[in-house]
Write an enzyme that holds these catalytic residues in place. Sequence first.
Site, short mmCIF file in Angstrom:
data_model
loop_
_atom_site.label_atom_id
_atom_site.label_comp_id
_atom_site.label_asym_id
_atom_site.label_seq_id
_atom_site.Cartn_x
_atom_site.Cartn_y
_atom_site.Cartn_z
N HIS A 65 0.60 -1.09 -0.20
CA HIS A 65 -0.31 0.17 0.17
C HIS A 65 0.80 1.41 0.34
O HIS A 65 2.31 1.27 1.09
CB HIS A 65 -0.83 -0.32 1.10
N GLU A 67 0.66 3.96 2.06
CA GLU A 67 1.33 5.02 2.44
C GLU A 67 2.86 3.57 3.81
O GLU A 67 3.28 4.27 3.72
CB GLU A 67 0.34 4.64 3.76
N CYS A 95 -5.99 2.16 5.53
CA CYS A 95 -6.73 0.98 6.14
C CYS A 95 -5.64 1.15 7.45
O CYS A 95 -4.41 1.45 8.09
CB CYS A 95 -6.20 -0.17 4.93
N CYS A 98 -1.55 0.22 7.29
CA CYS A 98 -1.23 1.84 7.07
C CYS A 98 -1.28 1.89 8.09
O CYS A 98 -0.34 2.92 8.53
CB CYS A 98 -1.80 2.38 6.21
ZN LIG Z 1 -3.77 0.22 3.47
#
Ligand SMILES: [Zn+2]
Length: 168
Positions: A65, A67, A95, A98
């Site tokens: 992801h 981040e 999420c 992250c």
């Molecule tokens: Zn994430």
Amino acid sequence: MHPALPEEVALDERDGRYLRQAIALADTARSRGNRPFGAVIVAPDGSVMAQAWNANGETGDCTAHAETSAVRLASPRFSREELAGATLYSSGEPCVMCAGAIFWANIGRVVYGIDAVRLRGFRGERLDQRDAELSCRDVFTASTHPIECVGPALIEESSASHVGAWKV
Ligand SMILES: [Zn+2]
């Protein structure tokens, strides 16, 4: 019944500028065959400490992801004290994975674009399932150090990256 959608937060010029940079990275992610997310970590003096886009598609790594990838780049290079003063700008609401990475990095502030509830709409999921999922704020609220969380912001601009991006 639809829950009320989270209300948009107004940003100042500086926050808007860096969030737009994260949104541009989301478009880069999408053009490379990934989910459209981008993140930028910015120091108090305005220098960019790290930036990344979602790389799930091009790497096959489900943890890639934006981040978490940006945190992975910044964490070895900067002290916890330096990261405490930093802001992570994310084109979409982080999420919980992250949010955990942001917590471990000691980053003190998060600004995000489109929220998780609206994202579920793009993914074709039901909007009324918001309570079935933890949010980044649940993680930040449980944190032993304060993590400021600002969003959703620039909803229209951050949504644009997602139009037609989630067809399966
Ligand atoms: Zn994430």
